[in-house]
Scaffold this motif. Structure first.
Motif, PDB file in Angstrom:
ATOM      1  N   ASN A  56       0.577  24.467 -36.698  1.00 32.77           N
ATOM      2  CA  ASN A  56       1.162  24.441 -35.355  1.00 32.77           C
ATOM      3  C   ASN A  56       1.755  23.062 -35.069  1.00 32.77           C
ATOM      4  O   ASN A  56       1.400  22.078 -35.715  1.00 32.77           O
ATOM      5  CB  ASN A  56       0.100  24.753 -34.293  1.00 32.77           C
ATOM      6  N   VAL A  69      -6.532  20.065 -34.366  1.00 33.38           N
ATOM      7  CA  VAL A  69      -7.048  21.411 -34.589  1.00 33.38           C
ATOM      8  C   VAL A  69      -6.310  22.007 -35.783  1.00 33.38           C
ATOM      9  O   VAL A  69      -5.162  22.440 -35.664  1.00 33.38           O
ATOM     10  CB  VAL A  69      -6.879  22.292 -33.339  1.00 33.38           C
ATOM     11  N   ASN A  71      -5.419  24.693 -37.656  1.00 38.13           N
ATOM     12  CA  ASN A  71      -5.475  26.072 -37.159  1.00 38.13           C
ATOM     13  C   ASN A  71      -5.451  27.152 -38.233  1.00 38.13           C
ATOM     14  O   ASN A  71      -5.822  28.291 -37.973  1.00 38.13           O
ATOM     15  CB  ASN A  71      -4.304  26.317 -36.206  1.00 38.13           C
ATOM     16  N   ASN A  82     -14.317  26.548 -37.141  1.00 40.53           N
ATOM     17  CA  ASN A  82     -13.678  27.211 -36.002  1.00 40.53           C
ATOM     18  C   ASN A  82     -12.242  26.721 -35.891  1.00 40.53           C
ATOM     19  O   ASN A  82     -12.008  25.574 -35.501  1.00 40.53           O
ATOM     20  CB  ASN A  82     -14.458  26.908 -34.722  1.00 40.53           C
ATOM     21  N   ASN A  83     -11.269  27.574 -36.236  1.00 36.37           N
ATOM     22  CA  ASN A  83      -9.877  27.129 -36.234  1.00 36.37           C
ATOM     23  C   ASN A  83      -9.247  27.146 -34.841  1.00 36.37           C
ATOM     24  O   ASN A  83      -8.069  26.827 -34.699  1.00 36.37           O
ATOM     25  CB  ASN A  83      -9.030  27.965 -37.207  1.00 36.37           C
ATOM     26  N   SER A  84     -10.013  27.490 -33.815  1.00 35.82           N
ATOM     27  CA  SER A  84      -9.482  27.423 -32.453  1.00 35.82           C
ATOM     28  C   SER A  84      -9.755  26.071 -31.803  1.00 35.82           C
ATOM     29  O   SER A  84      -9.066  25.677 -30.856  1.00 35.82           O
ATOM     30  CB  SER A  84     -10.074  28.540 -31.582  1.00 35.82           C
ATOM     31  N   ASN A  85     -10.759  25.335 -32.318  1.00 34.58           N
ATOM     32  CA  ASN A  85     -11.028  24.006 -31.756  1.00 34.58           C
ATOM     33  C   ASN A  85     -11.147  22.912 -32.821  1.00 34.58           C
ATOM     34  O   ASN A  85     -11.423  21.763 -32.507  1.00 34.58           O
ATOM     35  CB  ASN A  85     -12.289  24.027 -30.889  1.00 34.58           C
TER      36      ASN A  85
END
Length: 198
Positions: A56, A69, A71, A82-85
């Motif tokens: 991203n 992050v 992602n 955790n690829n969201s944070n």
């Protein structure tokens, strides 16, 4: 001269059966014997393990620190990242020593990339406290670039629930923002880690 020993049961000194035979060539191992054999033939593995990249767009304002992050997961054995944070967390039963690595590509088409830092932060689950435990730094003494890489590897002794994340800082000579990553090309801005076999 060869000898033959015939028996239908092998016991330890406590009288516990280790191996039994039915007389037809079929043997049965005790649970303890099975455990010992499995431990000897099952290879140790460096898991949990993960690798993720940044695909991203991420922009850092001048003289600002942000969480990176990563992602896009290449793999995540043990569901630990955790690829969201952008946070790795030690799963249940997996306390121990870990090795981590990261590489971050700082970019600016106008050639304003100057000073860069990477920070490693841990959150200790027992206290909830977050602390900076390592960092990498690159200063250019006034010279600016369109792209610069900064990376580091580090080891940590972690408990269950402890978490690790990466932060990035960038400084320019004109107050402009700096991009992180390559806007969709994986592999140049990465974060990885795995448990060390002891």
């Amino acid at each position: 001269m060869a000898s033959i020993i015939k028996a239908n049961q092998l016991q330890d000194f406590g009288g516990n059966s280790i191996i039994t035979s039915d007389g037809s060539g079929t043997i049965t191992l005790s649970s303890g014997m099975n455990t010992a054999i499995n431990a000897a033939v099952t290879p140790a593995v460096n898991t949990p393990a993960f690798q993720a990249s940044l695909t991203n767009s991420l922009s850092i304002s001048d003289a600002t620190t942000v969480d990176v992050v990563f992602n896009s997961e290449l793999y995540d054995v043990g569901t630990c990242y955790n690829n969201s944070n952008g946070t790795f967390t030690v799963p249940s039963g997996e306390a121990g020593k870990y090795i981590f690595g990261t590489n971050v590509l700082f970019t600016d088409g106008n050639g304003n990339v100057s000073d860069m830092l990477l920070y490693v932060h841990t959150t200790i689950s027992s206290s909830g406290n977050q602390s900076q435990i390592a960092r990498a730094e690159s200063t250019s003494n006034g010279t600016t670039f369109t792209q610069r890489n900064l990376g580091m590897t580090f080891t940590l002794n972690l408990g269950v629930g402890d978490a690790v994340k990466i932060q990035a800082y960038a400084d320019t000579n004109n107050g402009s923002s700096v991009g992180v990553g390559t806007g969709g090309t994986p592999g140049k801005t990465i974060f990885y880690g795995y448990k060390i076999i002891e």
